[in-house]
Scaffold this motif. Structure first.
Motif, PDB file in Angstrom:
ATOM      1  N   MET A  16       1.425  -1.429   0.274  1.00 37.39           N
ATOM      2  CA  MET A  16       0.224  -0.038  -0.140  1.00 37.39           C
ATOM      3  C   MET A  16       0.764   1.706   0.277  1.00 37.39           C
ATOM      4  N   GLN A  17       0.332   2.428  -0.636  1.00 38.28           N
ATOM      5  CA  GLN A  17       1.317   3.863  -1.035  1.00 38.28           C
ATOM      6  C   GLN A  17       2.887   3.550  -1.259  1.00 38.28           C
ATOM      7  N   VAL A  18       2.158   2.248  -2.044  1.00 39.68           N
ATOM      8  CA  VAL A  18       3.573   2.067  -3.326  1.00 39.68           C
ATOM      9  C   VAL A  18       3.148   1.872  -3.803  1.00 39.68           C
ATOM     10  N   ASP A  19       4.433   1.488  -5.431  1.00 35.73           N
ATOM     11  CA  ASP A  19       4.319   1.425  -6.518  1.00 35.73           C
ATOM     12  C   ASP A  19       4.425   0.007  -6.855  1.00 35.73           C
ATOM     13  N   TYR A  20       4.245  -0.742  -8.078  1.00 40.09           N
ATOM     14  CA  TYR A  20       4.011  -2.723  -7.870  1.00 40.09           C
ATOM     15  C   TYR A  20       5.947  -2.048  -8.645  1.00 40.09           C
ATOM     16  N   HIS A  21       6.119  -1.310  -9.327  1.00 41.29           N
ATOM     17  CA  HIS A  21       7.539  -1.364  -9.722  1.00 41.29           C
ATOM     18  C   HIS A  21       8.710  -0.994  -8.407  1.00 41.29           C
ATOM     19  N   ASP A  22       7.890  -0.399  -7.013  1.00 41.58           N
ATOM     20  CA  ASP A  22       8.705  -0.224  -6.293  1.00 41.58           C
ATOM     21  C   ASP A  22       9.069  -1.902  -5.706  1.00 41.58           C
ATOM     22  N   VAL A  23       7.887  -2.445  -5.098  1.00 41.70           N
ATOM     23  CA  VAL A  23       8.180  -3.729  -4.937  1.00 41.70           C
ATOM     24  C   VAL A  23       8.955  -4.194  -5.341  1.00 41.70           C
ATOM     25  N   VAL A  26      11.956  -3.994  -4.573  1.00 42.84           N
ATOM     26  CA  VAL A  26      13.539  -4.395  -3.573  1.00 42.84           C
ATOM     27  C   VAL A  26      13.086  -6.317  -3.317  1.00 42.84           C
ATOM     28  N   TRP A  27      11.896  -6.710  -3.697  1.00 40.93           N
ATOM     29  CA  TRP A  27      12.078  -8.082  -3.736  1.00 40.93           C
ATOM     30  C   TRP A  27      12.916  -9.092  -4.724  1.00 40.93           C
ATOM     31  N   ARG A  28      14.071  -7.714  -5.986  1.00 44.42           N
ATOM     32  CA  ARG A  28      14.581  -8.915  -6.986  1.00 44.42           C
ATOM     33  C   ARG A  28      15.589  -8.331  -6.579  1.00 44.42           C
ATOM     34  N   GLU A  29      16.188  -7.412  -5.393  1.00 45.41           N
ATOM     35  CA  GLU A  29      17.079  -7.247  -4.530  1.00 45.41           C
ATOM     36  C   GLU A  29      17.343  -8.068  -3.254  1.00 45.41           C
ATOM     37  N   ALA A  30      16.249  -8.615  -2.552  1.00 44.83           N
ATOM     38  CA  ALA A  30      16.320  -9.298  -1.924  1.00 44.83           C
ATOM     39  C   ALA A  30      16.729 -10.835  -2.284  1.00 44.83           C
ATOM     40  N   ASP A  31      16.165 -10.977  -3.623  1.00 43.52           N
ATOM     41  CA  ASP A  31      16.531 -12.394  -4.279  1.00 43.52           C
ATOM     42  C   ASP A  31      17.967 -13.226  -4.254  1.00 43.52           C
ATOM     43  N   PRO A 273       8.549   5.135   1.907  1.00 48.08           N
ATOM     44  CA  PRO A 273       9.541   4.558   0.711  1.00 48.08           C
ATOM     45  C   PRO A 273      10.595   3.268   0.686  1.00 48.08           C
ATOM     46  N   TYR A 274      10.918   2.596   0.138  1.00 40.73           N
ATOM     47  CA  TYR A 274      12.134   2.085   0.302  1.00 40.73           C
ATOM     48  C   TYR A 274      13.532   2.865   0.164  1.00 40.73           C
ATOM     49  N   PRO A 275      14.087   2.641   0.399  1.00 39.61           N
ATOM     50  CA  PRO A 275      15.798   4.010   0.088  1.00 39.61           C
ATOM     51  C   PRO A 275      16.008   2.891  -0.828  1.00 39.61           C
ATOM     52  N   ALA A 276      17.120   2.930  -1.684  1.00 36.76           N
ATOM     53  CA  ALA A 276      18.003   2.333  -2.548  1.00 36.76           C
ATOM     54  C   ALA A 276      18.792   1.622  -1.779  1.00 36.76           C
TER      55      ALA A 276
END
Length: 291
Positions: A16-23, A26-31, A273-276
């Motif tokens: 919520m309060q985010v864009d699909y590409h933001d999520v 982060v998931w690709r980074e974590a992966d 928002p998620y930092p870089a």
């Protein structure tokens, strides 16, 4: 002498309060970071914080998209509201995600939002969904867990005539990739839900906060397991802890308390928002410094 289970860290990105590409970022980074072993969304149809007219993505649809674009992370919804979708339909959705992910689903489910939370309750009325009392919510959760497991595992159609669920010719095909079925994680803290956890769950999640209360709830779960002859150690203890970017030491302190209390599955909630490079920051500042 039995070994202490290894602590497994993951992240949660509330959609919520985010864009699909933001999520997705982060998931690709974590992966790509082995220290982060699991990732989660939540299950709300409207925002429960911030701009109440802001965006909120449907959790299972988004999870399927993220499953297709990651390779390693265990993934799930923390936790699915059993009030939103008929359980047999939910079993079909979850089996599909397990297949899309190649067998990486952890199936999170709960009774649904408590009646005292008006920002959560409004989404039921806005979507024409019934909002039953707590007794109904907990009773139907127990039946849902039974039905979902049977749909994932049984080779022949079956009928189910419960107090809350009534199915005729129920059958699930295709089955999930994982055998006998994806792990079932039940979230909640009430005594009534903990009885369902003792009966049905492979893992139990509780929102963090007062660590004393968390410890008491865990001890109550131990007691309920003993009453039905189940080994309490067979249920993984999971906790959601909010992350502070400004004061990581406070988050590390909460992690340490949770680990000392026997919680070996840590879900770190990332505020938007998620930092870089936030996944690497979580690894360096929170995970590595906590183990």
């Amino acid at each position: 002498m039995p070994q202490t289970p290894r602590t497994r860290f993951g992240i949660m990105t509330a959609p919520m309060q985010v864009d699909y590409h933001d999520v997705l970022r982060v998931w690709r980074e974590a992966d790509a970071i082995p220290d982060i072993e699991h990732a989660w969304l939540f299950d709300h149809l409207m925002p429960i914080g911030g701009d109440l007219g802001g965006p909120a993505y449907e959790g299972w649809t988004l999870l399927s998209a993220l499953a297709a674009q990651t390779e390693r992370l265990r993934l799930g919804v923390l936790v699915t509201s059993n009030r939103f979708r008929p359980p047999a339909m939910l079993a079909k959705i979850a089996a599909t995600v397990d297949i899309v992910s190649g067998g990486r689903l952890d199936f999170g489910i709960g009774a649904g939002s408590r009646p005292s939370h008006p920002l959560a309750r409004r989404e039921y009325e806005a979507h024409g969904l019934p909002f039953h009392d707590s007794a109904h919510a907990v009773g139907s959760l127990a039946e849902a867990c039974t039905v979902i497991r049977r749909l994932w595992t049984e080779a022949e159609p079956f009928d189910f005539d419960g107090t809350y669920l009534h199915l005729t010719g129920a059958f699930g095909n295709p089955k999930p990739v994982q055998r006998p079925h994806p792990p079932i994680l039940i979230g909640g803290r009430s005594a009534a839900v903990l009885r369902v956890v003792a009966e049905h769950a492979d893992a139990w999640n509780i929102p963090g906060g007062d660590i004393g209360d968390v410890i008491r709830r865990s001890a109550l779960l131990d007691r309920y397991c003993a009453e039905i002859g189940r080994d309490p150690a067979s249920i993984t203890r999971s906790i959601h802890l909010p992350v502070s970017y400004e004061e990581p030491s406070s988050t590390r302190e909460a992690i340490g308390e949770a680990i000392d209390a026997g919680f070996q599955h840590i879900v770190l909630g990332l505020p938007a928002p998620y930092p870089a490079d936030v996944a690497q920051w979580v690894t360096d500042e929170l995970i590595i410094k906590s183990v």
